[in-house]
Scaffold this active site. Structure first.
Site, PDB file in Angstrom:
ATOM      1  N   HIS A 144       2.724  -7.425   5.442  1.00 60.50           N
ATOM      2  CA  HIS A 144       1.957  -6.229   5.794  1.00 60.50           C
ATOM      3  C   HIS A 144       0.668  -6.117   4.981  1.00 60.50           C
ATOM      4  O   HIS A 144      -0.030  -5.116   5.073  1.00 60.50           O
ATOM      5  CB  HIS A 144       2.858  -5.002   5.554  1.00 60.50           C
ATOM      6  N   LYS A 200      -3.184  -6.570   3.663  1.00 59.16           N
ATOM      7  CA  LYS A 200      -4.531  -6.715   4.223  1.00 59.16           C
ATOM      8  C   LYS A 200      -5.448  -7.027   3.053  1.00 59.16           C
ATOM      9  O   LYS A 200      -5.857  -6.129   2.317  1.00 59.16           O
ATOM     10  CB  LYS A 200      -5.000  -5.447   4.929  1.00 59.16           C
ATOM     11  N   ASP A 254     -15.150 -16.027  -2.600  1.00 61.78           N
ATOM     12  CA  ASP A 254     -15.581 -16.820  -3.752  1.00 61.78           C
ATOM     13  C   ASP A 254     -14.834 -16.474  -5.037  1.00 61.78           C
ATOM     14  O   ASP A 254     -15.314 -16.757  -6.144  1.00 61.78           O
ATOM     15  CB  ASP A 254     -17.088 -16.664  -3.979  1.00 61.78           C
ATOM     16  N   HIS A 273      -4.221   6.932   8.615  1.00 67.60           N
ATOM     17  CA  HIS A 273      -3.514   5.686   8.298  1.00 67.60           C
ATOM     18  C   HIS A 273      -3.625   5.342   6.819  1.00 67.60           C
ATOM     19  O   HIS A 273      -3.172   4.289   6.370  1.00 67.60           O
ATOM     20  CB  HIS A 273      -4.101   4.552   9.157  1.00 67.60           C
ATOM     21  N   LYS A 289      -3.074   5.069   2.823  1.00 73.87           N
ATOM     22  CA  LYS A 289      -1.911   4.959   1.950  1.00 73.87           C
ATOM     23  C   LYS A 289      -2.412   5.160   0.525  1.00 73.87           C
ATOM     24  O   LYS A 289      -2.862   4.201  -0.130  1.00 73.87           O
ATOM     25  CB  LYS A 289      -1.261   3.579   2.089  1.00 73.87           C
ATOM     26  N   ASP A 292      -2.841  13.982 -10.833  1.00 79.30           N
ATOM     27  CA  ASP A 292      -3.629  14.768 -11.796  1.00 79.30           C
ATOM     28  C   ASP A 292      -5.116  14.437 -11.775  1.00 79.30           C
ATOM     29  O   ASP A 292      -5.842  14.747 -12.724  1.00 79.30           O
ATOM     30  CB  ASP A 292      -3.102  14.569 -13.223  1.00 79.30           C
TER      31      ASP A 292
END
Length: 483
Positions: free
Chosen positions: A225, A227, A232, A401, A403, A408
């Site tokens: 999952h 991404k 370089d 979408h 995450k 704090d």
């Protein structure tokens, strides 16, 4: 031999297979008690179907050494980890931001359990939509000199997919080493011919856990999952945005797509590169290593970052443990953004305790779901928290979408892992843990901006929901560990 004798022998064989599987689940695989009982019930009540389900969904990958790495490389990396652990134990580290010092035990936990080095020469840029992210990424790709490493869960053959592919083909023709790793389950609609131009130009492509037999994949339940993009060995991208027009807000079903993605420049990129190397070597059986992929350079920032990865090949759920530790350390606020909220008991308990301690807990999920069963299960878990004063926000501008977890306004994490059991136990995930008031404060401000596009799910609304909604929530909650 009579038909009745054949049927009896088959039934004995099925019984024997079930006994062997039961012994495996109970005594050999040493699963958690809830999972053990669940599989025993499946094997008891569905003796034939249960066997097939176990083969597809029941493997315990933590008992298998999946990743391959040269012994000298592993020893060198472990020595670096041990050196930093020693520095922590002797209190010899200095911090660019005092918030890092406050969360030293979290840093040490990630270092010890996930072998995640702490680096603080990083520059961090935040993207909140796909268009800005891909504009920056493709511009970065065009300037690549040595290598381009991409890993995406979902890849579509659409506008942005072809634009990205065209860029990679050009770079491969220029002599840049281009590698593209994708997940065949997440990208199930992608035809294998999509990558032909890249392969012809000299690029390399690999699928993670592909089906060796058409329409049959015994690892279908375990998805990569992540991404990740690395250019370089100096610039990296990590977050929630896959390759598809919907991530640019071009799908009329979802409209505006609200996501969170990071551009990193600094030593944290080496950790991303290490994870990519492991995933690529596993998926392709074409190993690459070498100093050229880990160039020596000084990052241009001062942000403290750890890259933490987890997956079903590991006994410990490192990203989930990081979430829990962050929540336990909260003094003022715990702000969560996630498309799916299906916590296990340990994470739900941490959130409950934070709320009961007077911490301001806010959880934001999309008002319009992409997976309805997951959405109803999420509503069930959120409903438990409402009486404790947790504020539940439903994002209405488009699809949320992102995450992200911010504590704090001092420490935060952004990455690929959702707040659900699948991300914790079944998926291969990576998150950036960020120890910097400026970056965490910016993520908190973004959350506040998003609140203007939310409506609050109140306790009264939850208690007065229709009976059909209650039934949906109860059923989907039972299924939530496998959603």
């Amino acid at each position: 031999m009579s038909l009745s004798s054949i049927a009896q022998n088959i039934s004995y064989l099925i019984l024997l297979i079930n006994i062997i599987l039961a012994v495996s689940v109970i005594f050999i695989e040493r699963r958690n008690v809830g999972v053990t009982w669940a599989w025993l019930m499946v094997l008891l009540f569905l003796p034939v179907v249960g066997f097939a389900l176990y083969l597809l969904f029941g493997q315990n990958l933590s008992r298998i050494k999946l990743y391959k790495i040269k012994k000298e490389t592993e020893e060198r990396f472990r020595s670096i980890i041990e050196r930093q652990r020693k520095q922590f134990r002797q209190h010899r580290l200095t911090y660019n931001d005092d918030s890092a010092a406050e969360y030293e035990d979290l840093i040490y936990m990630n270092l010890s359990s996930a072998m995640s080095l702490y680096t603080q020469d990083n520059d961090v840029r935040i993207f909140t939509d796909g268009q800005a992210k891909f504009d920056a990424l493709i511009d970065e790709l065009e300037r690549a000199k040595h290598h381009i490493h991409l890993m995406y869960y979902i890849v579509h053959d659409d506008g942005i997919g072809r634009k990205l592919l065209d860029c990679l083909v050009r770079k491969a023709n220029e002599g840049v080493a281009v590698r593209f790793l994708y997940d065949p389950i997440g990208s199930h609609r992608l035809h294998s011919r999509f990558f032909e131009p890249l392969v012809k130009a000299g690029g390399e492509v690999a699928a993670f856990f592909p089906s060796r037999i058409p329409y049959l994949n015994f690892r279908v339940n375990y998805r990569n999952h992540r991404k990740i993009a690395i250019i370089d060995g100096k610039v990296g991208y990590i977050g929630g945005i896959n390759v598809g027009d919907e991530y640019l807000g071009l799908d009329p079903k979802f409209g505006y797509w609200r996501d969170t993605h990071l551009r990193l420049q600094g030593s944290a990129v080496k950790q991303l590169q290490s994870q990519y190397l492991l995933d690529w070597n596993l998926a392709s059986n074409r190993m690459f290593e070498g100093e050229a992929y880990f160039p020596d350079f000084k990052g241009g920032g001062q942000v403290g970052v750890q890259i933490v990865s987890s997956g079903p090949d590991q006994e410990m759920e490192q990203i989930k443990n990081g979430y829990i530790r962050m929540i336990h350390l909260a003094k003022e606020s715990v702000w969560i953004q996630t498309p799916y909220f299906i916590p296990d008991e340990s994470l739900q308990s941490a959130i409950r305790l934070a709320a009961l301690s007077g911490v301001d807990v806010k959880i934001m999920i999309p008002a319009r779901p992409d997976h309805k069963m997951v959405y109803w299960a999420s509503r069930s878990y959120l409903g438990e928290l409402l009486p404790l004063g947790v504020q539940c926000l439903l994002y209405e501008k488009g699809f949320l979408h992102a995450k992200a977890l911010v504590i704090d306004g001092k420490v935060a994490t952004v990455g690929t892992a959702n707040f659900d059991i699948r991300s914790f136990k079944l998926n291969f995930e990576s998150n950036a843990f960020i120890y910097d008031r400026s970056v965490a404060g910016r993520l908190k401000s973004i959350f506040e901006e998003d609140m203007a596009h939310c409506r609050e799910l109140t306790l009264a609304e939850h208690l007065n929901r229709p009976r059909l909604h209650r039934i949906r929530e109860s059923v989907t909650r039972l299924l939530s560990p496998i959603l």
